[in-house]
Design a protein around this motif. Sequence first.
Motif, PDB file in Angstrom:
ATOM      1  N   MET A  19       0.737  -1.207   0.028  1.00  0.00           N
ATOM      2  CA  MET A  19       0.075  -0.103   0.120  1.00  0.00           C
ATOM      3  C   MET A  19       0.851   1.304  -0.158  1.00  0.00           C
ATOM      4  SD  MET A  19      -2.751  -1.501   3.138  1.00  0.00           S
ATOM      5  CE  MET A  19      -1.390  -2.037   3.816  1.00  0.00           C
ATOM      6  N   CYS A  20       0.486   2.177  -0.899  1.00  0.00           N
ATOM      7  CA  CYS A  20       1.343   3.335  -1.072  1.00  0.00           C
ATOM      8  C   CYS A  20       0.377   4.711  -1.062  1.00  0.00           C
ATOM      9  CB  CYS A  20       2.221   3.443  -2.235  1.00  0.00           C
ATOM     10  SG  CYS A  20       3.283   1.903  -2.540  1.00  0.00           S
ATOM     11  N   ASP A  21       0.919   5.751  -0.502  1.00  0.00           N
ATOM     12  CA  ASP A  21       0.342   7.030  -0.789  1.00  0.00           C
ATOM     13  C   ASP A  21       0.966   7.598  -2.177  1.00  0.00           C
ATOM     14  OD1 ASP A  21      -0.327   9.795  -0.208  1.00  0.00           O
ATOM     15  OD2 ASP A  21       1.866  10.299   0.180  1.00  0.00           O
ATOM     16  N   TYR A  22       0.337   8.699  -2.552  1.00  0.00           N
ATOM     17  CA  TYR A  22       0.703   9.029  -3.904  1.00  0.00           C
ATOM     18  C   TYR A  22       1.758  10.302  -4.019  1.00  0.00           C
ATOM     19  CZ  TYR A  22       0.100  10.815  -8.660  1.00  0.00           C
ATOM     20  OH  TYR A  22       0.404  11.037  -9.945  1.00  0.00           O
ATOM     21  N   ASP A  23       1.043  11.416  -3.544  1.00  0.00           N
ATOM     22  CA  ASP A  23       1.990  12.610  -3.794  1.00  0.00           C
ATOM     23  C   ASP A  23       2.872  12.424  -2.635  1.00  0.00           C
ATOM     24  OD1 ASP A  23       0.631  14.839  -5.433  1.00  0.00           O
ATOM     25  OD2 ASP A  23      -1.068  13.965  -4.217  1.00  0.00           O
ATOM     26  N   GLY A  24       4.392  12.879  -2.978  1.00  0.00           N
ATOM     27  CA  GLY A  24       5.355  12.642  -1.973  1.00  0.00           C
ATOM     28  C   GLY A  24       6.104  11.296  -1.826  1.00  0.00           C
ATOM     29  N   THR A  25       5.479  10.301  -2.239  1.00  0.00           N
ATOM     30  CA  THR A  25       5.625   8.786  -2.173  1.00  0.00           C
ATOM     31  C   THR A  25       5.828   8.433  -3.433  1.00  0.00           C
ATOM     32  OG1 THR A  25       4.549   8.766  -0.102  1.00  0.00           O
ATOM     33  CG2 THR A  25       5.200   6.529  -1.406  1.00  0.00           C
ATOM     34  N   ALA A  58      -2.248  -1.363  -3.789  1.00  0.00           N
ATOM     35  CA  ALA A  58      -3.293  -0.581  -3.512  1.00  0.00           C
ATOM     36  C   ALA A  58      -2.728   1.009  -3.338  1.00  0.00           C
ATOM     37  CB  ALA A  58      -4.094  -0.574  -2.307  1.00  0.00           C
ATOM     38  N   VAL A  59      -3.193   1.986  -4.106  1.00  0.00           N
ATOM     39  CA  VAL A  59      -2.707   3.271  -3.648  1.00  0.00           C
ATOM     40  C   VAL A  59      -3.681   3.899  -2.944  1.00  0.00           C
ATOM     41  CG1 VAL A  59      -2.044   5.654  -4.772  1.00  0.00           C
ATOM     42  CG2 VAL A  59      -1.200   3.391  -5.804  1.00  0.00           C
ATOM     43  N   ILE A  60      -3.354   4.766  -1.720  1.00  0.00           N
ATOM     44  CA  ILE A  60      -4.406   5.476  -0.817  1.00  0.00           C
ATOM     45  C   ILE A  60      -3.914   6.912  -0.872  1.00  0.00           C
ATOM     46  CG2 ILE A  60      -5.139   5.442   1.534  1.00  0.00           C
ATOM     47  CD1 ILE A  60      -4.258   2.627   1.875  1.00  0.00           C
ATOM     48  N   SER A  61      -4.845   7.680  -0.968  1.00  0.00           N
ATOM     49  CA  SER A  61      -4.310   9.133  -1.289  1.00  0.00           C
ATOM     50  C   SER A  61      -5.450   9.995  -0.663  1.00  0.00           C
ATOM     51  CB  SER A  61      -4.324   9.800  -2.607  1.00  0.00           C
ATOM     52  OG  SER A  61      -3.897  10.734  -2.983  1.00  0.00           O
ATOM     53  N   GLY A  62      -5.013  11.258  -0.331  1.00  0.00           N
ATOM     54  CA  GLY A  62      -6.282  12.409  -0.007  1.00  0.00           C
ATOM     55  C   GLY A  62      -6.805  12.950  -1.368  1.00  0.00           C
ATOM     56  N   LEU A  71      -5.095   9.460 -13.272  1.00  0.00           N
ATOM     57  CA  LEU A  71      -3.531   9.345 -13.028  1.00  0.00           C
ATOM     58  C   LEU A  71      -2.909   8.073 -13.154  1.00  0.00           C
ATOM     59  CD1 LEU A  71      -3.342  11.966  -9.976  1.00  0.00           C
ATOM     60  CD2 LEU A  71      -2.600  12.661 -12.479  1.00  0.00           C
ATOM     61  N   LEU A  72      -3.630   7.031 -12.660  1.00  0.00           N
ATOM     62  CA  LEU A  72      -3.228   5.642 -12.202  1.00  0.00           C
ATOM     63  C   LEU A  72      -3.784   4.719 -13.011  1.00  0.00           C
ATOM     64  CD1 LEU A  72      -1.961   5.918  -8.592  1.00  0.00           C
ATOM     65  CD2 LEU A  72      -0.586   6.160 -10.613  1.00  0.00           C
ATOM     66  N   PRO A  73      -3.886   4.740 -14.516  1.00  0.00           N
ATOM     67  CA  PRO A  73      -4.839   3.828 -15.146  1.00  0.00           C
ATOM     68  C   PRO A  73      -4.207   2.330 -15.479  1.00  0.00           C
ATOM     69  CG  PRO A  73      -3.753   5.242 -16.902  1.00  0.00           C
ATOM     70  CD  PRO A  73      -3.431   5.696 -15.380  1.00  0.00           C
ATOM     71  N   VAL A  74      -3.869   1.918 -14.424  1.00  0.00           N
ATOM     72  CA  VAL A  74      -3.220   0.484 -14.115  1.00  0.00           C
ATOM     73  C   VAL A  74      -4.132  -0.605 -13.858  1.00  0.00           C
ATOM     74  CG1 VAL A  74      -1.135  -0.530 -12.907  1.00  0.00           C
ATOM     75  CG2 VAL A  74      -1.110   1.761 -13.153  1.00  0.00           C
ATOM     76  N   ALA A  75      -4.181  -1.484 -14.640  1.00  0.00           N
ATOM     77  CA  ALA A  75      -4.925  -2.587 -14.612  1.00  0.00           C
ATOM     78  C   ALA A  75      -4.518  -3.426 -13.216  1.00  0.00           C
ATOM     79  CB  ALA A  75      -4.728  -3.722 -15.552  1.00  0.00           C
ATOM     80  N   GLY A  76      -5.569  -4.016 -12.549  1.00  0.00           N
ATOM     81  CA  GLY A  76      -5.262  -4.893 -11.391  1.00  0.00           C
ATOM     82  C   GLY A  76      -5.089  -3.981 -10.017  1.00  0.00           C
ATOM     83  N   LEU A  77      -4.983  -2.512 -10.150  1.00  0.00           N
ATOM     84  CA  LEU A  77      -4.525  -1.578  -8.978  1.00  0.00           C
ATOM     85  C   LEU A  77      -5.914  -1.334  -8.406  1.00  0.00           C
ATOM     86  CD1 LEU A  77      -2.212   0.193  -7.703  1.00  0.00           C
ATOM     87  CD2 LEU A  77      -2.658   1.882  -9.411  1.00  0.00           C
ATOM     88  N   TYR A  78      -5.676  -1.345  -7.053  1.00  0.00           N
ATOM     89  CA  TYR A  78      -6.935  -0.900  -6.085  1.00  0.00           C
ATOM     90  C   TYR A  78      -6.666   0.731  -5.751  1.00  0.00           C
ATOM     91  CZ  TYR A  78      -9.026  -5.570  -5.220  1.00  0.00           C
ATOM     92  OH  TYR A  78      -9.612  -6.494  -5.467  1.00  0.00           O
ATOM     93  N   LEU A  79      -7.486   1.322  -5.941  1.00  0.00           N
ATOM     94  CA  LEU A  79      -7.176   2.907  -5.566  1.00  0.00           C
ATOM     95  C   LEU A  79      -8.201   3.207  -4.391  1.00  0.00           C
ATOM     96  CD1 LEU A  79      -7.325   4.368  -9.377  1.00  0.00           C
ATOM     97  CD2 LEU A  79      -5.274   3.772  -7.659  1.00  0.00           C
ATOM     98  N   ALA A  88     -11.886   2.243  -5.109  1.00  0.00           N
ATOM     99  CA  ALA A  88     -12.277   1.613  -6.570  1.00  0.00           C
ATOM    100  C   ALA A  88     -11.485   0.463  -6.678  1.00  0.00           C
ATOM    101  CB  ALA A  88     -11.943   2.634  -7.722  1.00  0.00           C
ATOM    102  N   THR A  89     -12.094  -0.846  -7.041  1.00  0.00           N
ATOM    103  CA  THR A  89     -11.437  -1.955  -7.322  1.00  0.00           C
ATOM    104  C   THR A  89     -11.165  -2.310  -8.612  1.00  0.00           C
ATOM    105  OG1 THR A  89     -13.590  -3.296  -8.123  1.00  0.00           O
ATOM    106  CG2 THR A  89     -13.176  -3.229  -5.768  1.00  0.00           C
TER     107      THR A  89
END
Length: 250
Positions: A19-25, A58-62, A71-79, A88-89
């Motif tokens: 699991m990752c943050d987006y901005d700054g990560t 998974a990407v977890i962001s504000g 921003l992240l049109p990646v198949a299989g990625l949870y947002l 979003a699954t």
Amino acid sequence: MSPAQLAAKIRHYPDVLLMCDYDGTLVPLTPRPDLARPDAHLLTLLQQLASRPRFHLAVISGRSLKELQELLPVAGLYLAGMHGTEIATPERQVINLLPYRKEDIPWQDIFRLARQVTAGIPGFLVENKGEAIALHYRLADPGPAGIALKQFSRAIDPFLNKVELLPGHKVLEVRRRGVNKGLAVTYFISKWPRAYPIYLGDDRTDEDAFAALPPGGLAIRVGNWTPCNNCYFLPSPVEVSQFLQQLISG
């Protein structure tokens, strides 16, 4: 610890929840949020990881869920957007982790207050996320910016029973009380209880996510942090990208 050494620590786990943050990560901080976009190399790394059965990504962001999807049109990625309250699954199903009535907080009134307080101060950007308001001041002079932020904090005092102020990297965010990234971390861990959980984040909004990790989970703080127990550090999104590459290589 280097990206390669961190990747080596989890190499023996057959099932990994990353699991990752987006901005700054995942991407560097920029003067304006719209400038923080992923490059082709990052999108490729995320796609490669998400396509491997061993990883749950998974990407977890504000940011809003809609913005993350663009921003992240990646198949299989949870947002997970809005600090993890909307998920979003990969199949584009949207899961709301905190059901509520949207009309119970006057977000437009708070947005107008923010615009009024910052009007005429160069370098301020007030972002209306719908269910949150962010005052970005990376380009503003520190003196006037500090005065404006204090005025805004006093102005929204009547709303503080329902919302809270959260400072970040040159940003002050207003969000609903009870909302934090720990909600999404808890959800993903319950979805994959046998997976080894990892979270990467860079600011105060990520502290709730770190706190939601179970004992033994891997907390990776990105950027400048004070020393802490049971956590690791990567200096910047450059090293985060190297870490992801090492996971793929391993």
